[in-house]
Scaffold this motif. Structure first.
Motif, PDB file in Angstrom:
ATOM      1  N   ALA A   1      -2.207   9.434  15.536  1.00 59.07           N
ATOM      2  CA  ALA A   1      -2.243   8.117  13.759  1.00 59.07           C
ATOM      3  C   ALA A   1      -1.036   8.306  13.142  1.00 59.07           C
ATOM      4  O   ALA A   1      -0.984   7.683  11.988  1.00 59.07           O
ATOM      5  CB  ALA A   1      -3.533   8.621  12.983  1.00 59.07           C
ATOM      6  N   ASN A   2       0.057   9.228  13.074  1.00 57.37           N
ATOM      7  CA  ASN A   2       0.928   9.767  12.316  1.00 57.37           C
ATOM      8  C   ASN A   2      -0.031   9.183  10.825  1.00 57.37           C
ATOM      9  O   ASN A   2       1.336   9.230  10.297  1.00 57.37           O
ATOM     10  CB  ASN A   2       2.114   8.944  12.632  1.00 57.37           C
ATOM     11  CG  ASN A   2       3.308   8.390  11.790  1.00 57.37           C
ATOM     12  OD1 ASN A   2       4.125   9.884  11.455  1.00 57.37           O
ATOM     13  ND2 ASN A   2       3.368   7.634  11.264  1.00 57.37           N
ATOM     14  N   CYS A   3      -0.261  10.741  10.745  1.00 57.05           N
ATOM     15  CA  CYS A   3      -1.258  10.862   9.799  1.00 57.05           C
ATOM     16  C   CYS A   3      -0.195  11.874   9.001  1.00 57.05           C
ATOM     17  O   CYS A   3      -0.179  12.996   8.889  1.00 57.05           O
ATOM     18  CB  CYS A   3      -2.704  11.943   9.790  1.00 57.05           C
ATOM     19  SG  CYS A   3      -3.599  11.773   8.476  1.00 57.05           S
ATOM     20  N   THR A   4       0.903  11.332   7.628  1.00 50.80           N
ATOM     21  CA  THR A   4       1.491  12.197   6.906  1.00 50.80           C
ATOM     22  C   THR A   4       0.473  12.863   5.654  1.00 50.80           C
ATOM     23  O   THR A   4       0.478  12.121   5.029  1.00 50.80           O
ATOM     24  CB  THR A   4       2.516  11.152   6.856  1.00 50.80           C
ATOM     25  OG1 THR A   4       2.904  10.508   8.068  1.00 50.80           O
ATOM     26  CG2 THR A   4       3.610  12.022   6.337  1.00 50.80           C
ATOM     27  N   ILE A   5       1.130  13.363   5.090  1.00 48.91           N
ATOM     28  CA  ILE A   5       0.547  14.424   4.392  1.00 48.91           C
ATOM     29  C   ILE A   5       2.112  15.106   3.607  1.00 48.91           C
ATOM     30  O   ILE A   5       3.077  15.488   4.017  1.00 48.91           O
ATOM     31  CB  ILE A   5      -0.018  15.826   4.610  1.00 48.91           C
ATOM     32  CG1 ILE A   5      -1.233  15.930   5.535  1.00 48.91           C
ATOM     33  CG2 ILE A   5      -0.417  16.840   3.295  1.00 48.91           C
ATOM     34  CD1 ILE A   5      -2.506  15.190   4.831  1.00 48.91           C
ATOM     35  N   THR A   6       1.948  14.334   2.234  1.00 50.51           N
ATOM     36  CA  THR A   6       2.791  15.194   1.243  1.00 50.51           C
ATOM     37  C   THR A   6       2.103  15.705   0.143  1.00 50.51           C
ATOM     38  O   THR A   6       1.843  15.696  -0.363  1.00 50.51           O
ATOM     39  CB  THR A   6       3.719  13.385   0.268  1.00 50.51           C
ATOM     40  OG1 THR A   6       3.461  12.551   1.203  1.00 50.51           O
ATOM     41  CG2 THR A   6       4.588  13.849  -0.352  1.00 50.51           C
TER      42      THR A   6
ATOM     43  N   ASN B   1      -1.804  17.927  -2.551  1.00 51.70           N
ATOM     44  CA  ASN B   1      -2.033  17.190  -1.479  1.00 51.70           C
ATOM     45  C   ASN B   1      -2.495  15.694  -1.307  1.00 51.70           C
ATOM     46  O   ASN B   1      -3.310  15.232  -1.405  1.00 51.70           O
ATOM     47  CB  ASN B   1      -2.812  18.277   0.205  1.00 51.70           C
ATOM     48  CG  ASN B   1      -1.613  19.237   0.529  1.00 51.70           C
ATOM     49  OD1 ASN B   1      -0.353  19.345   0.156  1.00 51.70           O
ATOM     50  ND2 ASN B   1      -2.504  20.380   1.162  1.00 51.70           N
ATOM     51  N   THR B   2      -1.421  15.028  -0.637  1.00 49.54           N
ATOM     52  CA  THR B   2      -1.638  13.781  -0.875  1.00 49.54           C
ATOM     53  C   THR B   2      -1.889  12.842   0.653  1.00 49.54           C
ATOM     54  O   THR B   2      -0.986  13.201   1.612  1.00 49.54           O
ATOM     55  CB  THR B   2      -0.852  12.248  -1.368  1.00 49.54           C
ATOM     56  OG1 THR B   2       0.593  12.794  -1.436  1.00 49.54           O
ATOM     57  CG2 THR B   2      -1.336  12.732  -2.791  1.00 49.54           C
ATOM     58  N   LEU B   3      -2.829  12.278   0.898  1.00 48.47           N
ATOM     59  CA  LEU B   3      -2.674  11.231   2.357  1.00 48.47           C
ATOM     60  C   LEU B   3      -1.335  10.012   2.074  1.00 48.47           C
ATOM     61  O   LEU B   3      -1.392   9.286   1.499  1.00 48.47           O
ATOM     62  CB  LEU B   3      -4.029  10.804   2.894  1.00 48.47           C
ATOM     63  CG  LEU B   3      -4.597  12.232   3.139  1.00 48.47           C
ATOM     64  CD1 LEU B   3      -5.991  11.465   3.645  1.00 48.47           C
ATOM     65  CD2 LEU B   3      -4.242  13.248   4.347  1.00 48.47           C
ATOM     66  N   MET B   4      -0.902   9.222   3.430  1.00 47.30           N
ATOM     67  CA  MET B   4       0.170   8.779   3.455  1.00 47.30           C
ATOM     68  C   MET B   4      -0.804   7.390   2.610  1.00 47.30           C
ATOM     69  O   MET B   4      -0.161   6.728   2.222  1.00 47.30           O
ATOM     70  CB  MET B   4       0.815   8.362   4.463  1.00 47.30           C
ATOM     71  CG  MET B   4      -0.074   7.912   5.405  1.00 47.30           C
ATOM     72  SD  MET B   4      -1.494   9.065   6.153  1.00 47.30           S
ATOM     73  CE  MET B   4      -2.586   7.833   7.443  1.00 47.30           C
ATOM     74  N   LEU B   5      -1.821   7.086   2.801  1.00 45.87           N
ATOM     75  CA  LEU B   5      -2.928   5.652   2.061  1.00 45.87           C
ATOM     76  C   LEU B   5      -3.211   5.783   0.943  1.00 45.87           C
ATOM     77  O   LEU B   5      -3.236   5.350   0.089  1.00 45.87           O
ATOM     78  CB  LEU B   5      -4.401   5.700   3.280  1.00 45.87           C
ATOM     79  CG  LEU B   5      -4.307   6.487   4.640  1.00 45.87           C
ATOM     80  CD1 LEU B   5      -5.238   6.388   4.635  1.00 45.87           C
ATOM     81  CD2 LEU B   5      -3.271   4.769   4.693  1.00 45.87           C
ATOM     82  N   GLN B   6      -3.013   7.742  -0.073  1.00 45.15           N
ATOM     83  CA  GLN B   6      -3.242   7.022  -1.877  1.00 45.15           C
ATOM     84  C   GLN B   6      -1.573   6.783  -2.151  1.00 45.15           C
ATOM     85  O   GLN B   6      -0.482   7.059  -3.300  1.00 45.15           O
ATOM     86  CB  GLN B   6      -3.366   8.511  -1.480  1.00 45.15           C
ATOM     87  CG  GLN B   6      -4.983   9.155  -1.113  1.00 45.15           C
ATOM     88  CD  GLN B   6      -5.117  10.440  -1.361  1.00 45.15           C
ATOM     89  OE1 GLN B   6      -4.860  11.270  -0.526  1.00 45.15           O
ATOM     90  NE2 GLN B   6      -6.341  11.055  -1.530  1.00 45.15           N
ATOM     91  N   HIS B   7      -1.400   5.444  -2.803  1.00 48.77           N
ATOM     92  CA  HIS B   7       0.088   5.214  -2.997  1.00 48.77           C
ATOM     93  C   HIS B   7      -0.554   5.139  -4.575  1.00 48.77           C
ATOM     94  O   HIS B   7       0.461   5.798  -5.102  1.00 48.77           O
ATOM     95  CB  HIS B   7      -0.025   3.422  -2.255  1.00 48.77           C
ATOM     96  CG  HIS B   7       0.561   3.655  -0.598  1.00 48.77           C
ATOM     97  ND1 HIS B   7       0.738   3.680   0.279  1.00 48.77           N
ATOM     98  CD2 HIS B   7      -0.642   3.025   0.278  1.00 48.77           C
ATOM     99  CE1 HIS B   7       0.817   3.629   0.928  1.00 48.77           C
ATOM    100  NE2 HIS B   7       0.001   2.482   1.254  1.00 48.77           N
ATOM    101  N   GLU B   8      -1.873   4.772  -5.055  1.00 47.52           N
ATOM    102  CA  GLU B   8      -2.194   4.722  -6.446  1.00 47.52           C
ATOM    103  C   GLU B   8      -2.069   5.391  -7.000  1.00 47.52           C
ATOM    104  O   GLU B   8      -1.680   6.369  -8.023  1.00 47.52           O
ATOM    105  CB  GLU B   8      -2.937   3.983  -6.720  1.00 47.52           C
ATOM    106  CG  GLU B   8      -3.005   2.699  -6.796  1.00 47.52           C
ATOM    107  CD  GLU B   8      -4.408   2.127  -6.321  1.00 47.52           C
ATOM    108  OE1 GLU B   8      -5.547   2.241  -7.517  1.00 47.52           O
ATOM    109  OE2 GLU B   8      -4.775   0.296  -6.940  1.00 47.52           O
TER     110      GLU B   8
END
Length: 222
Positions: A207-212, A174-181
């Motif tokens: 916060a619209n905290c999206t998990i990918t 799982n990654t957060l929407m902030l973890q672009h790198e």
């Protein structure tokens, strides 16, 4: 370029591993603040506050000062919330790394070592309580001054090789929407986006905290 090696976790790595994770996650705090402030409800609230103060004070100075204080308060509160999340992670599987990633349970934890110190880490453990033959890749992190040296790629490949050796069907993470790198790294390793969802909590929705979720299918993979 600094030479490094990937090796299994040892008990003496405990403090270094926790410090690398906490420091790495703390880097996302400014990006989190910007993400929340860009949400429509946040922009609307700030805009309405500014207009109300401007209309009542009939001066530009008071609304500007008040808005600056509000932004500083919001940054502080979001920073506290993020620190709480980091502390929760440290109290979860990183509280007892040896037990959480016990080899007998089909898990494993590795560190990257360079210049005689731990500079990176990654772990895998059975996903969904071991059902489905999948491993979850967790806690991938590399010290900031040792990035762009291929260490994260080597850690990821080590985890994939372990999963392949054990005959697992897939590796998921799982990654957060902030973890672009991090997301770019996983895609270079061959992971594919599986699904996206908003964190099912009041804060996550606000916060619209999206998990990918990413998935690497090992069946048929080279």
């Amino acid at each position: 370029m600094a030479e490094y090696r990937i090796r299994p976790y040892r008990d003496e790595d405990y403090e270094a591993v926790r410090e690398i994770f906490a420091t790495g996650m703390s880097e996302y705090a400014p990006a989190l603040c910007l993400h929340v402030l860009r949400q429509p409800w946040a922009l609307l609230a700030l805009g309405c506050t500014f207009c109300l103060l401007l209309a009542s004070a009939r001066s530009l100075l008071l609304p500007v000062l008040a808005l600056t204080l509000l932004l500083a308060l919001a940054r502080h509160l979001l920073g506290c919330a993020w620190s709480t999340y980091i502390d929760r992670c440290l109290g979860d599987d990183l509280r007892d790394i040896r037990a959480s990633y016990a080899e007998s349970a089909g898990a494993r934890f590795w560190v990257a070592e360079a210049d005689e110190r731990v500079v990176g880490m990654v772990g895998v453990r059975p996903a969904n309580d071991g059902a489905g033959g999948e491993l979850a890749l967790k806690r991938m992190s590399v010290r900031k001054d040792y990035r762009s040296l291929g260490i994260a790629t080597a850690l990821g490949r080590t985890a994939l090789a372990f999963a392949r050796q054990r005959g697992c069907r897939a590796v998921v993470l799982n990654t957060l929407m902030l973890q672009h790198e991090a997301r770019a790294l996983y895609e270079r390793l061959g992971f594919r986006q599986h699904r996206c969802y908003v964190l099912p909590t009041a804060y996550g929705r606000l916060a619209n905290c999206t998990i990918t979720t990413y998935r690497y299918d090992l069946s048929g993979a080279p």
